[in-house]
Design a protein around this motif. Structure first.
Motif, PDB file in Angstrom:
ATOM      1  N   TYR A   9       0.843  -1.194   0.000  1.00 39.37           N
ATOM      2  CA  TYR A   9       0.000   0.000   0.000  1.00 39.37           C
ATOM      3  C   TYR A   9       0.880   1.246   0.000  1.00 39.37           C
ATOM      4  CZ  TYR A   9      -3.862  -2.998   1.505  1.00 39.37           C
ATOM      5  OH  TYR A   9      -4.814  -3.971   1.578  1.00 39.37           O
ATOM      6  N   LEU A  10       0.353   2.327  -0.562  1.00 37.66           N
ATOM      7  CA  LEU A  10       1.008   3.622  -0.446  1.00 37.66           C
ATOM      8  C   LEU A  10       0.800   4.129   0.973  1.00 37.66           C
ATOM      9  CD1 LEU A  10      -0.234   5.343  -3.713  1.00 37.66           C
ATOM     10  CD2 LEU A  10       1.970   4.248  -3.323  1.00 37.66           C
ATOM     11  N   ASP A  11       1.832   4.662   1.567  1.00 39.66           N
ATOM     12  CA  ASP A  11       1.740   5.194   2.925  1.00 39.66           C
ATOM     13  C   ASP A  11       1.814   6.718   2.842  1.00 39.66           C
ATOM     14  OD1 ASP A  11       1.681   5.557   5.620  1.00 39.66           O
ATOM     15  OD2 ASP A  11       3.587   4.566   6.034  1.00 39.66           O
ATOM     16  N   LYS A  12       0.693   7.330   2.469  1.00 37.34           N
ATOM     17  CA  LYS A  12       0.674   8.784   2.280  1.00 37.34           C
ATOM     18  C   LYS A  12       0.787   9.542   3.596  1.00 37.34           C
ATOM     19  CE  LYS A  12      -1.506   8.834  -2.131  1.00 37.34           C
ATOM     20  NZ  LYS A  12      -2.374   9.506  -3.043  1.00 37.34           N
ATOM     21  N   HIS A  14       2.916   8.971   6.001  1.00 38.55           N
ATOM     22  CA  HIS A  14       4.336   9.177   6.294  1.00 38.55           C
ATOM     23  C   HIS A  14       5.130   9.535   5.043  1.00 38.55           C
ATOM     24  CE1 HIS A  14       2.970   6.435   9.588  1.00 38.55           C
ATOM     25  NE2 HIS A  14       3.504   7.430  10.268  1.00 38.55           N
ATOM     26  N   GLY A  15       4.455   9.703   3.913  1.00 41.75           N
ATOM     27  CA  GLY A  15       5.127   9.968   2.650  1.00 41.75           C
ATOM     28  C   GLY A  15       5.444  11.436   2.448  1.00 41.75           C
ATOM     29  N   LYS A  16       6.357  11.703   1.535  1.00 41.24           N
ATOM     30  CA  LYS A  16       6.725  13.080   1.192  1.00 41.24           C
ATOM     31  C   LYS A  16       5.966  13.548  -0.040  1.00 41.24           C
ATOM     32  CE  LYS A  16       9.788  13.690   4.379  1.00 41.24           C
ATOM     33  NZ  LYS A  16       9.469  14.515   5.511  1.00 41.24           N
ATOM     34  N   MET A  17       5.937  12.718  -1.079  1.00 38.74           N
ATOM     35  CA  MET A  17       5.302  13.157  -2.308  1.00 38.74           C
ATOM     36  C   MET A  17       4.035  12.340  -2.586  1.00 38.74           C
ATOM     37  SD  MET A  17       7.353  14.122  -5.700  1.00 38.74           S
ATOM     38  CE  MET A  17       6.920  13.104  -7.069  1.00 38.74           C
ATOM     39  N   MET A  18       4.195  11.099  -2.952  1.00 29.81           N
ATOM     40  CA  MET A  18       3.042  10.251  -3.253  1.00 29.81           C
ATOM     41  C   MET A  18       2.910   9.093  -2.277  1.00 29.81           C
ATOM     42  SD  MET A  18       3.313  10.117  -7.383  1.00 29.81           S
ATOM     43  CE  MET A  18       1.699   9.470  -7.711  1.00 29.81           C
ATOM     44  N   GLY A  19       3.899   8.895  -1.426  1.00 26.89           N
ATOM     45  CA  GLY A  19       3.864   7.817  -0.452  1.00 26.89           C
ATOM     46  C   GLY A  19       4.438   6.507  -0.953  1.00 26.89           C
ATOM     47  N   VAL A  20       5.109   6.542  -2.110  1.00 32.84           N
ATOM     48  CA  VAL A  20       5.654   5.311  -2.688  1.00 32.84           C
ATOM     49  C   VAL A  20       6.830   4.799  -1.856  1.00 32.84           C
ATOM     50  CG1 VAL A  20       6.744   4.280  -4.717  1.00 32.84           C
ATOM     51  CG2 VAL A  20       4.857   5.890  -4.997  1.00 32.84           C
ATOM     52  N   CYS A  21       7.796   5.660  -1.568  1.00 34.34           N
ATOM     53  CA  CYS A  21       8.977   5.230  -0.798  1.00 34.34           C
ATOM     54  C   CYS A  21       8.587   4.790   0.609  1.00 34.34           C
ATOM     55  CB  CYS A  21      10.022   6.342  -0.745  1.00 34.34           C
ATOM     56  SG  CYS A  21      10.848   6.622  -2.314  1.00 34.34           S
ATOM     57  N   SER A  22       7.677   5.519   1.249  1.00 30.47           N
ATOM     58  CA  SER A  22       7.262   5.111   2.594  1.00 30.47           C
ATOM     59  C   SER A  22       6.442   3.834   2.544  1.00 30.47           C
ATOM     60  CB  SER A  22       6.486   6.233   3.288  1.00 30.47           C
ATOM     61  OG  SER A  22       5.337   6.571   2.553  1.00 30.47           O
ATOM     62  N   GLY A  23       5.722   3.595   1.453  1.00 24.56           N
ATOM     63  CA  GLY A  23       5.010   2.329   1.285  1.00 24.56           C
ATOM     64  C   GLY A  23       5.973   1.171   1.112  1.00 24.56           C
ATOM     65  N   THR A  58       3.611   3.524  -9.995  1.00 18.43           N
ATOM     66  CA  THR A  58       3.301   2.901  -8.706  1.00 18.43           C
ATOM     67  C   THR A  58       2.397   3.804  -7.888  1.00 18.43           C
ATOM     68  OG1 THR A  58       5.437   1.776  -8.721  1.00 18.43           O
ATOM     69  CG2 THR A  58       4.285   1.889  -6.622  1.00 18.43           C
ATOM     70  N   GLY A  59       2.679   5.092  -7.861  1.00 25.23           N
ATOM     71  CA  GLY A  59       1.840   6.038  -7.128  1.00 25.23           C
ATOM     72  C   GLY A  59       0.433   6.133  -7.680  1.00 25.23           C
ATOM     73  N   TRP A  60       0.296   5.885  -8.972  1.00 21.88           N
ATOM     74  CA  TRP A  60      -1.017   5.967  -9.599  1.00 21.88           C
ATOM     75  C   TRP A  60      -1.812   4.669  -9.450  1.00 21.88           C
ATOM     76  CZ3 TRP A  60      -2.631   4.181 -14.758  1.00 21.88           C
ATOM     77  CH2 TRP A  60      -3.867   4.695 -15.134  1.00 21.88           C
ATOM     78  N   VAL A  61      -1.120   3.511  -9.500  1.00 20.59           N
ATOM     79  CA  VAL A  61      -1.792   2.209  -9.511  1.00 20.59           C
ATOM     80  C   VAL A  61      -2.062   1.674  -8.102  1.00 20.59           C
ATOM     81  CG1 VAL A  61      -1.500  -0.207 -10.183  1.00 20.59           C
ATOM     82  CG2 VAL A  61      -0.881   1.600 -11.771  1.00 20.59           C
ATOM     83  N   ALA A  62      -1.146   1.851  -7.199  1.00 22.73           N
ATOM     84  CA  ALA A  62      -1.268   1.238  -5.867  1.00 22.73           C
ATOM     85  C   ALA A  62      -2.363   1.911  -5.038  1.00 22.73           C
ATOM     86  CB  ALA A  62       0.066   1.318  -5.132  1.00 22.73           C
ATOM     87  N   ASN A  63      -2.928   1.133  -4.123  1.00 23.91           N
ATOM     88  CA  ASN A  63      -3.975   1.638  -3.229  1.00 23.91           C
ATOM     89  C   ASN A  63      -3.363   2.325  -2.017  1.00 23.91           C
ATOM     90  OD1 ASN A  63      -5.984   0.475  -4.839  1.00 23.91           O
ATOM     91  ND2 ASN A  63      -5.785  -1.478  -3.772  1.00 23.91           N
ATOM     92  N   ASN A  64      -4.125   3.228  -1.425  1.00 21.51           N
ATOM     93  CA  ASN A  64      -3.695   3.873  -0.183  1.00 21.51           C
ATOM     94  C   ASN A  64      -3.811   2.896   0.976  1.00 21.51           C
ATOM     95  OD1 ASN A  64      -3.266   6.281  -1.506  1.00 21.51           O
ATOM     96  ND2 ASN A  64      -5.328   7.025  -1.088  1.00 21.51           N
ATOM     97  N   LYS A  65      -2.954   3.081   1.956  1.00 26.40           N
ATOM     98  CA  LYS A  65      -2.966   2.233   3.140  1.00 26.40           C
ATOM     99  C   LYS A  65      -4.243   2.506   3.950  1.00 26.40           C
ATOM    100  CE  LYS A  65       0.027   1.071   7.014  1.00 26.40           C
ATOM    101  NZ  LYS A  65       1.297   1.382   7.659  1.00 26.40           N
ATOM    102  N   PRO A  66      -5.017   1.458   4.283  1.00 27.11           N
ATOM    103  CA  PRO A  66      -6.246   1.659   5.059  1.00 27.11           C
ATOM    104  C   PRO A  66      -5.964   2.228   6.450  1.00 27.11           C
ATOM    105  CG  PRO A  66      -6.216  -0.510   4.047  1.00 27.11           C
ATOM    106  CD  PRO A  66      -4.851   0.083   3.856  1.00 27.11           C
ATOM    107  N   ARG A  67      -6.901   2.988   6.975  1.00 29.63           N
ATOM    108  CA  ARG A  67      -6.740   3.642   8.277  1.00 29.63           C
ATOM    109  C   ARG A  67      -6.544   2.656   9.423  1.00 29.63           C
ATOM    110  NH1 ARG A  67      -6.839   8.817   8.834  1.00 29.63           N
ATOM    111  NH2 ARG A  67      -7.982  10.067   7.354  1.00 29.63           N
ATOM    112  N   GLU A  68      -7.166   1.493   9.355  1.00 30.00           N
ATOM    113  CA  GLU A  68      -7.061   0.559  10.481  1.00 30.00           C
ATOM    114  C   GLU A  68      -5.656  -0.017  10.644  1.00 30.00           C
ATOM    115  OE1 GLU A  68      -8.936  -2.123   7.185  1.00 30.00           O
ATOM    116  OE2 GLU A  68      -9.409  -0.148   7.952  1.00 30.00           O
TER     117      GLU A  68
END
Length: 126
Positions: A9-12, A14-23, A58-68
């Protein structure tokens, strides 16, 4: 359907731009700073167009990390280990269950054996 903890998942949060690196860091268990430095080095040292293209795809295709998934840091660490080495996780769980089973067998032997002191303690409680 609930979200899977072993998926990328993308970790927006904790991310800086799109959350790819933090994901990627969350998925692998590697420090996010090392992932960011590695991405920049890979881009500068020859992977320029492909690294940038892969990052944005990756930033466009991957889903955001769920809140839970943000709740417990200890649980997050456990799931990082599961994603990184699933066979080691299974081995650790089996080892823990063997240890618990061994301790339970010791307790059962102690309780069911002819232990006069234990029988006297039980009789004194009645």
């Amino acid at each position: 359907m609930s979200a899977r903890r072993t998926k990328f998942y993308l970790d927006k949060r904790h991310g800086k731009m799109m959350g790819v690196c933090s994901g990627i860091a969350d998925y692998t268990g590697v420090d996010v700073t090392l992932v960011r430095v590695g991405t920049v080095l890979l881009t500068v040292l020859g992977g320029f167009p492909w690294t940038v293209i892969a990052y944005f795809i990756t930033g466009w295709v991957a889903n955001n990390k769920p809140r839970e998934f943000y709740d417990d840091p200890e649980e997050a660490k456990f799931w990082q280990g599961v994603r990184a080495k699933p066979s080691a996780s299974v081995r650790d769980v089996r080892s823990r269950f063997r240890d618990i089973d061994r301790r339970l067998a010791d307790v059962e032997i102690y309780v069911t054996s002819h232990n006069r002191r234990l029988a006297d303690e039980i009789d004194s409680l009645r």
